[in-house]
Motif scaffolding. Structure first.
Motif, PDB file in Angstrom:
ATOM      1  N   GLN A 163       0.714  -1.219   0.091  1.00  0.00           N
ATOM      2  CA  GLN A 163       0.098   0.010  -0.073  1.00  0.00           C
ATOM      3  C   GLN A 163       0.947   1.057  -0.009  1.00  0.00           C
ATOM      4  OE1 GLN A 163      -2.417   0.508   3.498  1.00  0.00           O
ATOM      5  NE2 GLN A 163      -4.282   1.520   2.245  1.00  0.00           N
ATOM      6  N   ILE A 164       0.959   1.966  -1.015  1.00  0.00           N
ATOM      7  CA  ILE A 164       1.634   3.099  -1.253  1.00  0.00           C
ATOM      8  C   ILE A 164       0.659   4.227  -0.346  1.00  0.00           C
ATOM      9  CG2 ILE A 164       2.420   4.951  -2.712  1.00  0.00           C
ATOM     10  CD1 ILE A 164       2.804   2.807  -4.672  1.00  0.00           C
ATOM     11  N   LEU A 165       1.537   5.055   0.179  1.00  0.00           N
ATOM     12  CA  LEU A 165       0.809   5.865   1.379  1.00  0.00           C
ATOM     13  C   LEU A 165      -0.214   6.740   0.689  1.00  0.00           C
ATOM     14  CD1 LEU A 165       0.995   7.082   4.007  1.00  0.00           C
ATOM     15  CD2 LEU A 165       2.429   9.108   2.881  1.00  0.00           C
ATOM     16  N   GLY A 166      -1.496   6.442   1.177  1.00  0.00           N
ATOM     17  CA  GLY A 166      -2.789   7.238   0.651  1.00  0.00           C
ATOM     18  C   GLY A 166      -3.519   6.464  -0.393  1.00  0.00           C
ATOM     19  N   GLN A 167      -2.809   5.128  -0.841  1.00  0.00           N
ATOM     20  CA  GLN A 167      -3.481   4.647  -1.944  1.00  0.00           C
ATOM     21  C   GLN A 167      -4.196   3.341  -1.467  1.00  0.00           C
ATOM     22  OE1 GLN A 167      -1.193   4.627  -5.406  1.00  0.00           O
ATOM     23  NE2 GLN A 167      -0.111   6.478  -5.084  1.00  0.00           N
ATOM     24  N   LYS A 168      -4.646   2.704  -2.503  1.00  0.00           N
ATOM     25  CA  LYS A 168      -5.178   1.457  -2.045  1.00  0.00           C
ATOM     26  C   LYS A 168      -4.283   0.183  -1.842  1.00  0.00           C
ATOM     27  CE  LYS A 168      -5.957  -0.129  -7.039  1.00  0.00           C
ATOM     28  NZ  LYS A 168      -7.076  -0.278  -7.940  1.00  0.00           N
ATOM     29  N   VAL A 169      -4.701  -0.685  -1.333  1.00  0.00           N
ATOM     30  CA  VAL A 169      -3.931  -2.159  -1.205  1.00  0.00           C
ATOM     31  C   VAL A 169      -3.844  -2.672  -2.458  1.00  0.00           C
ATOM     32  CG1 VAL A 169      -3.750  -4.217   0.165  1.00  0.00           C
ATOM     33  CG2 VAL A 169      -4.725  -2.027   1.124  1.00  0.00           C
ATOM     34  N   GLU A 170      -2.718  -3.141  -2.678  1.00  0.00           N
ATOM     35  CA  GLU A 170      -2.267  -3.950  -4.096  1.00  0.00           C
ATOM     36  C   GLU A 170      -1.745  -5.266  -4.014  1.00  0.00           C
ATOM     37  OE1 GLU A 170      -1.001  -0.495  -7.305  1.00  0.00           O
ATOM     38  OE2 GLU A 170       0.165  -0.555  -5.414  1.00  0.00           O
ATOM     39  N   PHE A 171      -2.366  -6.246  -4.587  1.00  0.00           N
ATOM     40  CA  PHE A 171      -1.919  -7.420  -4.562  1.00  0.00           C
ATOM     41  C   PHE A 171      -0.481  -7.731  -5.388  1.00  0.00           C
ATOM     42  CE2 PHE A 171      -1.830 -12.413  -4.666  1.00  0.00           C
ATOM     43  CZ  PHE A 171      -1.414 -12.485  -5.870  1.00  0.00           C
ATOM     44  N   LEU A 172       0.410  -8.523  -4.602  1.00  0.00           N
ATOM     45  CA  LEU A 172       1.756  -8.722  -5.128  1.00  0.00           C
ATOM     46  C   LEU A 172       1.792  -9.952  -5.571  1.00  0.00           C
ATOM     47  CD1 LEU A 172       4.268  -6.620  -2.666  1.00  0.00           C
ATOM     48  CD2 LEU A 172       3.485  -5.935  -5.120  1.00  0.00           C
ATOM     49  N   VAL A 173       1.421 -10.840  -4.709  1.00  0.00           N
ATOM     50  CA  VAL A 173       2.165 -12.329  -4.921  1.00  0.00           C
ATOM     51  C   VAL A 173       1.034 -13.094  -3.906  1.00  0.00           C
ATOM     52  CG1 VAL A 173       3.946 -12.335  -3.487  1.00  0.00           C
ATOM     53  CG2 VAL A 173       3.938 -13.930  -5.406  1.00  0.00           C
ATOM     54  N   SER A 174       0.801 -14.287  -4.235  1.00  0.00           N
ATOM     55  CA  SER A 174       0.539 -15.400  -3.565  1.00  0.00           C
ATOM     56  C   SER A 174       1.268 -16.749  -3.783  1.00  0.00           C
ATOM     57  CB  SER A 174      -1.095 -15.947  -3.840  1.00  0.00           C
ATOM     58  OG  SER A 174      -1.294 -16.345  -5.244  1.00  0.00           O
ATOM     59  N   PHE A 175       1.291 -17.525  -2.578  1.00  0.00           N
ATOM     60  CA  PHE A 175       2.399 -18.522  -2.637  1.00  0.00           C
ATOM     61  C   PHE A 175       1.642 -19.831  -1.807  1.00  0.00           C
ATOM     62  CE2 PHE A 175       6.717 -19.537  -2.366  1.00  0.00           C
ATOM     63  CZ  PHE A 175       6.965 -20.607  -1.492  1.00  0.00           C
ATOM     64  N   TYR A 176       1.656 -21.150  -2.269  1.00  0.00           N
ATOM     65  CA  TYR A 176       1.067 -22.186  -1.651  1.00  0.00           C
ATOM     66  C   TYR A 176       2.062 -23.418  -2.212  1.00  0.00           C
ATOM     67  CZ  TYR A 176      -1.925 -26.107  -1.225  1.00  0.00           C
ATOM     68  OH  TYR A 176      -2.522 -27.350  -1.123  1.00  0.00           O
ATOM     69  N   ASN A 177       2.347 -24.420  -1.394  1.00  0.00           N
ATOM     70  CA  ASN A 177       3.134 -25.572  -1.561  1.00  0.00           C
ATOM     71  C   ASN A 177       4.230 -24.961  -2.062  1.00  0.00           C
ATOM     72  OD1 ASN A 177       2.975 -28.420  -1.419  1.00  0.00           O
ATOM     73  ND2 ASN A 177       2.395 -28.451  -3.469  1.00  0.00           N
ATOM     74  N   ASN A 178       4.771 -24.273  -1.458  1.00  0.00           N
ATOM     75  CA  ASN A 178       6.516 -24.024  -1.719  1.00  0.00           C
ATOM     76  C   ASN A 178       6.306 -23.100  -3.136  1.00  0.00           C
ATOM     77  OD1 ASN A 178       7.702 -24.482   0.598  1.00  0.00           O
ATOM     78  ND2 ASN A 178       7.622 -26.445   0.384  1.00  0.00           N
ATOM     79  N   GLU A 179       5.436 -22.793  -3.783  1.00  0.00           N
ATOM     80  CA  GLU A 179       5.657 -22.159  -5.199  1.00  0.00           C
ATOM     81  C   GLU A 179       4.701 -21.094  -5.272  1.00  0.00           C
ATOM     82  OE1 GLU A 179       5.487 -25.270  -7.759  1.00  0.00           O
ATOM     83  OE2 GLU A 179       3.081 -25.148  -7.866  1.00  0.00           O
ATOM     84  N   SER A 233       1.154 -10.378  -9.457  1.00  0.00           N
ATOM     85  CA  SER A 233       0.795  -9.307 -10.314  1.00  0.00           C
ATOM     86  C   SER A 233       1.709  -8.835 -11.362  1.00  0.00           C
ATOM     87  CB  SER A 233       0.086  -8.213  -9.409  1.00  0.00           C
ATOM     88  OG  SER A 233       1.217  -7.613  -8.544  1.00  0.00           O
ATOM     89  N   GLU A 234       1.423  -7.585 -11.913  1.00  0.00           N
ATOM     90  CA  GLU A 234       2.316  -7.147 -12.738  1.00  0.00           C
ATOM     91  C   GLU A 234       3.554  -6.236 -12.072  1.00  0.00           C
ATOM     92  OE1 GLU A 234      -0.861  -6.936 -12.740  1.00  0.00           O
ATOM     93  OE2 GLU A 234      -1.434  -4.975 -12.780  1.00  0.00           O
ATOM     94  N   ILE A 235       2.962  -6.046 -10.910  1.00  0.00           N
ATOM     95  CA  ILE A 235       3.809  -5.053  -9.870  1.00  0.00           C
ATOM     96  C   ILE A 235       5.106  -6.057  -9.511  1.00  0.00           C
ATOM     97  CG2 ILE A 235       4.307  -4.038  -7.941  1.00  0.00           C
ATOM     98  CD1 ILE A 235       1.199  -3.577  -7.925  1.00  0.00           C
ATOM     99  N   PHE A 236       4.658  -7.323  -9.524  1.00  0.00           N
ATOM    100  CA  PHE A 236       5.824  -8.285  -8.823  1.00  0.00           C
ATOM    101  C   PHE A 236       6.804  -8.885 -10.196  1.00  0.00           C
ATOM    102  CE2 PHE A 236       6.903 -11.103  -5.338  1.00  0.00           C
ATOM    103  CZ  PHE A 236       7.585 -11.993  -6.092  1.00  0.00           C
ATOM    104  N   ASP A 237       7.812  -7.756 -10.288  1.00  0.00           N
ATOM    105  CA  ASP A 237       8.693  -8.056 -11.397  1.00  0.00           C
ATOM    106  C   ASP A 237      10.107  -8.860 -11.232  1.00  0.00           C
ATOM    107  OD1 ASP A 237       9.619  -4.628 -11.317  1.00  0.00           O
ATOM    108  OD2 ASP A 237      10.485  -6.111 -10.256  1.00  0.00           O
TER     109      ASP A 237
END
Lengths: 119, 113
Positions: free
Chosen positions: A37-53, A58-62
């Motif tokens: 969450q950048i200050l004053g902005q919305k919460v944004e998804f980066l990544v989810s992780f399950y079973n060690n992978e 998201s496109e943010i997660f470069d």
């Protein structure tokens, strides 16, 4: 009540430096996430992780971002070469199929966040 | 991907009055709609959620309505109190155990004593 714990609560770093943010999810949870969450902005998804992978990112997660579960309790987010625009609050979250809320749906439990300031 | 719009961005309400926050979503595959309350400097906390097989849900002073056809959902807070002052986020996701939630831009609710 079980909690997601995050360290550090605040980190200041120079541009170009590597940063590792740490999270201890709820012990019986199987799904782990990073949001920011950048200050004053919305919460944004980066990544989810399950079973060690990574299960989704998201496109943010470069390529400068990576996640790891180095042992049975920690879940880390690494930013290889920080940029000014990486300054944000980073929230770790966890969930489990057996941890259902009032609607019967999976409930995400968020940590208190790690504030990253890149100078 | 999913896109969630939220209105208004700020809302001031006299204590005791009702507050309504509205969200729209774009992906018809979304079936899970939580609302989070975030106090200043704190983590987002789930206050109520609804699944797409339900049109309305109420929990004391808080209610959420969902219109799947129009792809919009709303949060209603009645008899507002000063402690309701916070930023409220709606979100949409597909609840298959891989909770990628797409959040709205937030509504800063201020309750005027």
């Amino acid at each position: 009540e079980p909690e997601v714990t995050q360290t550090p609560s605040h980190q200041v770093t120079q541009m170009g430096q590597e940063v590792i943010l740490r999270c201890v999810p709820i012990s019986n949870h199987l799904y782990f996430y990073w949001y920011r969450q950048i200050l004053g902005q919305k919460v944004e998804f980066l990544v989810s992780f399950y079973n060690n992978e990574i299960s989704e990112k998201s496109e943010i997660f470069d390529d400068q971002f990576s996640v790891e579960r180095p042992d049975g309790s920690n879940f880390t987010l690494k930013i290889r070469s920080t940029k000014l625009e990486d300054s944000a609050m980073y929230f770790c979250a966890s969930s489990d199929l057996g941890d259902r809320g009032p609607s019967g749906a999976n409930v995400l439990t968020f940590g208190a966040g790690s504030r990253l300031t890149v100078l | 991907g999913e896109n969630v719009e939220q209105h208004p961005s700020t809302l001031s309400v006299q204590e005791g009055d009702s507050a309504v926050i509205k969200c729209t979503y774009s992906d018809s595959a979304s079936n899970y709609f939580p609302w989070y309350k975030q106090e200043l400097g704190k983590r987002p906390q789930l206050i109520i959620d609804i699944r797409s097989n339900v049109g309305e849900k109420k929990d004391q002073r808080i209610a959420v309505t969902l219109n799947k056809t129009a792809k919009h959902f709303s949060l209603h807070i009645t008899e507002t109190q000063p402690e309701d002052s916070a930023v409220y986020f709606c979100a949409a996701g597909q609840n298959f155990g891989n909770e990628k939630l797409t959040f709205g831009t937030g509504t800063r609710l201020t309750i005027i004593p």
